[in-house]
Design an enzyme around this catalytic site. Structure first.
Site, mmCIF file in Angstrom:
data_model
loop_
_atom_site.group_PDB
_atom_site.id
_atom_site.type_symbol
_atom_site.label_atom_id
_atom_site.label_comp_id
_atom_site.label_asym_id
_atom_site.label_seq_id
_atom_site.Cartn_x
_atom_site.Cartn_y
_atom_site.Cartn_z
ATOM 1 N N ASP A 52 -10.099 -1.685 8.421
ATOM 2 C CA ASP A 52 -9.364 -0.270 7.934
ATOM 3 C C ASP A 52 -9.648 0.338 7.913
ATOM 4 O OD1 ASP A 52 -7.400 -2.815 6.921
ATOM 5 O OD2 ASP A 52 -8.837 -3.181 5.770
ATOM 6 N N SER A 57 -10.620 5.941 5.538
ATOM 7 C CA SER A 57 -10.532 4.638 4.511
ATOM 8 C C SER A 57 -8.451 4.485 4.603
ATOM 9 C CB SER A 57 -11.451 4.698 3.500
ATOM 10 O OG SER A 57 -10.557 3.261 2.423
ATOM 11 N N ARG A 58 -8.422 3.556 4.717
ATOM 12 C CA ARG A 58 -6.883 3.573 4.855
ATOM 13 C C ARG A 58 -5.932 2.605 4.292
ATOM 14 N NH1 ARG A 58 -7.520 2.090 10.683
ATOM 15 N NH2 ARG A 58 -8.452 3.849 12.374
ATOM 16 N N VAL A 59 -7.056 2.031 3.647
ATOM 17 C CA VAL A 59 -7.026 1.233 2.418
ATOM 18 C C VAL A 59 -7.598 1.214 0.727
ATOM 19 C CG1 VAL A 59 -5.607 -0.648 3.338
ATOM 20 C CG2 VAL A 59 -8.463 -0.442 2.568
#
Ligand SMILES: Nc1ncnc2c1ncn2[C@@H]1O[C@H](COP(=O)(O)OP(=O)(O)OP(=O)(O)O)[C@@H](O)[C@H]1O
Ligand SMILES: [Mg+2]
Length: 512
Positions: free
Chosen positions: A339, A364-366
């Site tokens: 992620d 950081s995707r989440v």
């Protein structure tokens, strides 16, 4: 030549005796080939994929290839003790490792056996090293932060509990340090940490364990190690063993952080044993299922739904690149599975920017959903500040020819880079990170000399600890910034009293 009747009857008796063995042919087989870390055996028709087998010499093996005539076995121990013709027994069990609270504070190998000389581990719980990852309905979105204690990470690439964040970079760029410092920062955070060292020198692992012990982090940490002198299969299974130990806690509603250091070496070990097992090589000679090897491992990191207790397992896999090439096979694979990634840049590292996090390529995707409000407020513009700084950096040499806006940007950018530096093993609690970033983004550092920034930071912390502990506490408790007037008044009070190390007046332009 005469034939003696007794000899014949003895032979028949022997045959009859052997006939008994034949009956149990389903459960035992005969070794037909032994090679570096692998063996083949004939006659194990009912063996399961991943089943644990026992050789005559007491060494264990794991079924890896099921073929029409024989099975390919990875040997989990000393393969030199196995000879052709040995029998190999099925155990009927899938490969398991011991798990539970008793593992905490220990250093174990890939089979969960202690290697720290502190005696037996007393636990009767085990878990299979391979397990299907939690499904869609068993999960929940990431929402709780995992504080690494590193300003550059918590502000720019925040990580949430249950997330998978890759740490990637060339050799000696501080990858392991990011992992170890994150573990150190979990003290008192209700987190169990697992550090899986794959193919790392025994001396290196030893010094890491010493560091963890020194900072009191072994009280909540398990170290799983598979050294470079161990057979490839042990390096290959080490991360799965670590994941199994983590799952035990996750499924009991606890929070786990697991660091795989590093998956490049695990991929190499897997390539080695696949080639010896004569599986066809693919790109870069890795076997066809190398992607699945990593994806099924990393999918096991999860934030569980409330119905399952709400536990979490955050994974920080580490991957080593060659000459910064993140488009090589293993890096691209793992980037696509995780992620987000924290990219450590060797040029920055050697120029003294440590941790050498490259804000441009790190994402950081989440984790943003898990970042506390106060941090969001103070770190909102950081990424942009850094990006425009790096863009303008090449113009910096023209110095005074630059217009005021550009100079101000360069000035702020240089200070941002300086603030995001952090020494070894000194993670900062989030409220202090917020405080220094507040000072930075509100312009209080613009007139401070670059060399004085470290002192400014530590003096600022001392000042707040002494006279404004309540403001820090508000940030820590509510996760939000205290009243802006109060913050501003406190920081300006400090700036008035701040004494730089020497009396040189601050330089107006960003000096590089
Ligand atoms: N923030 C930092 N400040 C100062 N020194 C650092 C910092 N981070 C790492 N180092 C130093 O840099 C060296 C390399 O760090 P580290 O072992 O973490 O890198 P690595 O990328 O894991 O290396 P390897 O490729 O050997 O695995 C170590 O000696 C470490 O002490
Ligand atoms: Mg390392």
């Amino acid at each position: 030549m005469s034939i003696k009747a007794e000899e014949i009857s003895a032979l028949i008796k022997q045959q009859l005796a052997n006939y008994q063995d034949e009956i149990s042919v389903e459960e035992t087989g005969t070794v037909t080939y032994v090679g570096d870390g692998i063996a083949r055996a004939h006659g194990l028709e009912n063996a399961l994929a991943g089943e644990l087998l026992e050789f005559d010499s007491g060494v264990y093996g794991m079924v890896q290839n099921l073929e029409s005539n024989d099975v390919g076995i990875v040997v989990l121990g000393d393969f030199t003790k196995i000879t052709e013709g040995d029998t190999v027994k099925r155990t009927g069990r899938i490969m398991e490792v011991p798990v539970g609270d008793a593992m905490i504070g220990r250093v174990v190998n890939s089979l969960g056996q202690p290697v720290d000389g502190k005696g037996e581990i007393k636990t009767d719980k085990t878990r299979p090293i391979e397990r299907k990852a939690p499904g869609v309905m068993e999960r929940k979105s990431v929402f709780q932060p995992l504080q690494t204690g590193m300003k550059a990470i918590d502000s720019l690439v925040p990580i949430g509990r249950g997330q998978r964040e890759l740490i990637i970079g060339d050799r000696k760029t501080g990858k392991t340090t990011v992992g170890i410092d994150t573990i150190i920062n979990q003290k008192g955070q209700d987190m169990i940490c697992i550090y899986v060292a794959i193919g790392q020198k025994e001396s290196t692992v030893r010094s890491q364990v010493e560091t963890l012990t020194k900072y009191g982090a072994m009280d909540y940490t398990i170290v799983v190690t598979a050294g470079p002198s161990e057979p490839a299969p042990l390096l290959y299974i080490a991360p799965y063993a670590g994941a199994a130990m983590g799952e035990e806690f996750m499924f009991n509603g606890k929070h786990v952080l697991i660091i795989y250091d590093d998956l490049s070496k695990q991929a190499d070990a897997y390539r080695e044993l696949s080639l010896i097992l004569r599986r066809p090589p693919g790109r870069e000679a890795y076997p066809g299922d190398i992607f699945y090897t990593h994806s099924r491992l990393l999918e096991r990191a999860a934030k569980l739904s409330d119905a399952l207790g709400g536990g979490s397992m955050t994974a920080m896999p580490i991957v080593e690149t060659k000459a910064g090439d993140i488009s090589a096979y293993i890096p691209t694979n793992v980037i696509s599975i995780t992620d987000g990634q924290i990219f450590l840049d060797s040029d920055s590292f050697y120029s003294g920017v440590r941790p050498a996090i490259d804000a441009g390529t790190s994402v950081s995707r989440v984790g943003g959903d898990a970042q506390i409000k106060a941090m969001k407020k103070v770190a909102g513009t950081l990424r942009l500040d850094l990006a425009s700084y790096h863009e303008l950096e090449s113009f910096a040499q023209f110095g005074s020819d630059l217009d005021e806006v550009t100079q101000a940007k360069l000035n702020r950018g240089a200070r941002t880079v300086e603030v995001l530096k952090q020494p070894l093993h000194s993670p900062l609690p989030v409220e202090k990170q917020v405080l220094i970033l507040y000072a930075l983004t509100h312009g209080y550092l613009d007139d401070i000399k670059l060399d004085d920034i470290a002192k400014f930071e530590s003096d600022l912390f001392d000042f707040f600890d002494a006279s404004h502990a309540d403001l820090l506490e508000t940030i820590a408790k509510t996760g939000d910034l205290p009243d802006n007037d109060k913050m501003e008044a406190a920081v300006s009070d400090f700036v008035k009293t701040f004494q730089p190390a020497d009396d040189d007046k601050s330089e107006p332009v960003a000096n590089k």
